[in-house]
Design a protein around this motif. Structure first.
Motif, mmCIF file in Angstrom:
data_model
loop_
_atom_site.group_PDB
_atom_site.id
_atom_site.type_symbol
_atom_site.label_atom_id
_atom_site.label_comp_id
_atom_site.label_asym_id
_atom_site.label_seq_id
_atom_site.Cartn_x
_atom_site.Cartn_y
_atom_site.Cartn_z
ATOM 1 N N GLU A 18 0.816 -1.223 0.000
ATOM 2 C CA GLU A 18 0.000 0.000 0.000
ATOM 3 C C GLU A 18 0.848 1.270 0.000
ATOM 4 O O GLU A 18 0.344 2.354 -0.290
ATOM 5 N N LEU A 19 2.115 1.156 0.331
ATOM 6 C CA LEU A 19 3.037 2.300 0.314
ATOM 7 C C LEU A 19 4.242 1.905 -0.540
ATOM 8 O O LEU A 19 5.332 1.647 -0.031
ATOM 9 N N PRO A 20 4.084 1.844 -1.855
ATOM 10 C CA PRO A 20 5.104 1.247 -2.717
ATOM 11 C C PRO A 20 6.415 2.014 -2.813
ATOM 12 O O PRO A 20 7.423 1.453 -3.225
ATOM 13 N N ASP A 21 6.439 3.275 -2.434
ATOM 14 C CA ASP A 21 7.675 4.050 -2.515
ATOM 15 C C ASP A 21 8.392 4.127 -1.173
ATOM 16 O O ASP A 21 9.139 5.073 -0.901
ATOM 17 N N ALA A 135 2.072 -0.450 11.992
ATOM 18 C CA ALA A 135 0.858 -0.321 11.187
ATOM 19 C C ALA A 135 0.995 -1.082 9.879
ATOM 20 O O ALA A 135 0.066 -1.750 9.426
ATOM 21 N N ALA A 136 2.175 -0.989 9.246
ATOM 22 C CA ALA A 136 2.392 -1.711 7.991
ATOM 23 C C ALA A 136 2.328 -3.213 8.219
ATOM 24 O O ALA A 136 1.726 -3.954 7.429
ATOM 25 N N GLU A 137 2.930 -3.690 9.298
ATOM 26 C CA GLU A 137 2.926 -5.117 9.581
ATOM 27 C C GLU A 137 1.521 -5.632 9.900
ATOM 28 O O GLU A 137 1.210 -6.796 9.645
ATOM 29 N N GLU A 138 0.675 -4.766 10.413
ATOM 30 C CA GLU A 138 -0.707 -5.151 10.723
ATOM 31 C C GLU A 138 -1.640 -4.944 9.535
ATOM 32 O O GLU A 138 -2.836 -5.235 9.618
ATOM 33 N N ALA A 141 -3.219 0.332 6.325
ATOM 34 C CA ALA A 141 -2.668 1.291 5.374
ATOM 35 C C ALA A 141 -2.949 2.732 5.772
ATOM 36 O O ALA A 141 -2.096 3.616 5.621
ATOM 37 N N LEU A 142 -4.145 3.000 6.268
ATOM 38 C CA LEU A 142 -4.502 4.363 6.657
ATOM 39 C C LEU A 142 -3.587 4.871 7.755
ATOM 40 O O LEU A 142 -3.067 5.994 7.686
ATOM 41 N N ALA A 143 -3.347 4.035 8.766
ATOM 42 C CA ALA A 143 -2.481 4.439 9.870
ATOM 43 C C ALA A 143 -1.037 4.588 9.400
ATOM 44 O O ALA A 143 -0.355 5.558 9.750
ATOM 45 N N ALA A 144 -0.536 3.640 8.609
ATOM 46 C CA ALA A 144 0.853 3.696 8.161
ATOM 47 C C ALA A 144 1.115 4.967 7.368
ATOM 48 O O ALA A 144 2.114 5.665 7.589
ATOM 49 N N ASP A 145 0.209 5.302 6.452
ATOM 50 C CA ASP A 145 0.366 6.495 5.630
ATOM 51 C C ASP A 145 0.278 7.757 6.486
ATOM 52 O O ASP A 145 1.088 8.685 6.358
ATOM 53 N N SER A 146 -0.691 7.793 7.388
ATOM 54 C CA SER A 146 -0.881 8.977 8.235
ATOM 55 C C SER A 146 0.312 9.204 9.150
ATOM 56 O O SER A 146 0.829 10.329 9.275
ATOM 57 N N LEU A 147 0.770 8.141 9.805
ATOM 58 C CA LEU A 147 1.897 8.263 10.733
ATOM 59 C C LEU A 147 3.171 8.666 10.009
ATOM 60 O O LEU A 147 3.970 9.450 10.525
ATOM 61 N N LEU A 148 3.366 8.123 8.810
ATOM 62 C CA LEU A 148 4.544 8.491 8.024
ATOM 63 C C LEU A 148 4.542 9.986 7.726
ATOM 64 O O LEU A 148 5.563 10.660 7.878
ATOM 65 N N ARG A 149 3.391 10.514 7.337
ATOM 66 C CA ARG A 149 3.308 11.937 6.992
ATOM 67 C C ARG A 149 3.517 12.829 8.217
ATOM 68 O O ARG A 149 4.193 13.868 8.128
ATOM 69 N N VAL A 150 2.979 12.429 9.344
ATOM 70 C CA VAL A 150 3.170 13.204 10.579
ATOM 71 C C VAL A 150 4.650 13.208 10.961
ATOM 72 O O VAL A 150 5.227 14.249 11.314
ATOM 73 N N MET A 151 5.283 12.046 10.881
ATOM 74 C CA MET A 151 6.683 11.928 11.265
ATOM 75 C C MET A 151 7.592 12.735 10.339
ATOM 76 O O MET A 151 8.463 13.488 10.789
ATOM 77 N N VAL A 152 7.395 12.601 9.023
ATOM 78 C CA VAL A 152 8.239 13.320 8.066
ATOM 79 C C VAL A 152 8.036 14.830 8.207
ATOM 80 O O VAL A 152 9.001 15.607 8.176
#
Length: 287
Positions: A18-21, A135-138, A141-152
């Motif tokens: 879900e996060l291919p890049d 989140a990715a391991e679970e 996708a919504l959480a993984a994408d959101s958390l990545l954006r907050v962190m970056v």
């Protein structure tokens, strides 16, 4: 988990469909040491146990728990254990597109952005990196994408800036770039340093010095790194490791295995199995 060669070491290097890049690595290393190499994208990692010594052009970052390591694209670096028990860490490898899209959406930074610090203690950002992994391991996708954006966004806001635009190249830099192009085009049968210098109309020592200044490593080290990068792309496309080894110029599959494991952190077979499993079946279910 993909087992590494060292006792007590483990690593998983994978990609969430879900996060291919974005590539993800979780690992514990004790004896394993990463040789000088660089990445096409960014490195954002945090240590949960032990200490990782990251060798960068400006010095060594001694990264312990709560430290976030930020490395910009094409910056040469090494990594090894900073304490006898090694280190445990979670690392994210977002592409340049991911970082620059987030910067354009959430910050005032423009152009090609990067990080102005290489190691900072930031417990919140460190926790977010771990939560992206979870989140990715679970399969969330919504959480993984959101958390990545907050962190970056947090790291860019606190430690981000526009990367300098390259100016006119001096003769040495031009020779280094031409040498790199030759090595990329003849990866399976590269010339000697003397033959390469003669072809470019310079001397071996001048070329060696210019190349190291431009790319942070001598041509032979850069070529090994470039071969591993190309082999990774071939493995992603489903090419067998033995075929990839021959195509990129390694003498045989064990030769590829050795350098691939040193630079990527997992053997090529384990790397390819994780990629195939991720693409075909999605992430593993939560434990």
């Amino acid at each position: 988990m993909a087992e590494t060669a060292g006792p007590g070491e483990w690593a998983r290097y994978w990609q969430y469909a879900e996060l291919p890049d974005l590539d993800l690595l979780r690992a514990r290393y004790v004896r394993h040491a990463f040789p000088r190499h660089s990445h096409e994208g960014y490195v954002l990692g945090t240590i949960s146990h032990g200490v990782e010594d990251v060798g960068l052009p400006g010095g060594t970052v001694h990264a312990g728990p709560g430290t976030v390591v930020m490395i910009n694209p094409e910056v040469p670096h090494t990594a090894r254990a900073g304490v006898p028990e090694g280190w445990v860490y979670a690392t994210l490898y977002p592409s340049a597109q991911v970082i620059n899209d987030i910067a354009a959406d959430t910050t005032s930074l423009r152009g090609t952005v990067g990080f102005t610090e290489t190691g900072v203690v930031d417990l919140y950002a460190a926790r977010l990196i771990g939560e992206v992994h979870r989140a990715a391991e679970e399969g969330n996708a919504l959480a993984a994408d959101s958390l990545l954006r907050v962190m970056v966004t947090r790291l860019l806001t606190r430690h981000g800036g526009a990367l300098p635009t390259p100016g006119p190249r001096a003769a040495g830099a031009r020779d280094a770039a031409r040498a790199r192009a030759v090595l990329e085009s003849r990866m399976a049968g590269p010339p000697t340093l003397e033959a390469l210098a003669t072809e470019l109309g310079t001397s071996p020592f001048a070329l060696l010095r210019a190349f190291k200044k431009q790319y942070g490593m001598p041509p032979h080290t850069w070529l090994t790194d470039a071969r591993v990068r190309r082999a990774r792309r071939m493995l992603d496309a489903g090419t067998a490791p033995a075929v990839a080894a021959a195509e990129v110029g390694f003498t045989d599959q064990p030769h590829l295995n050795r350098h691939f494991t040193r630079i990527v952190g997992v053997p090529p077979g384990a790397y390819q199995r994780e990629r195939a499993r991720t693409y075909k079946t999605g992430p593993e279910p939560p434990e």
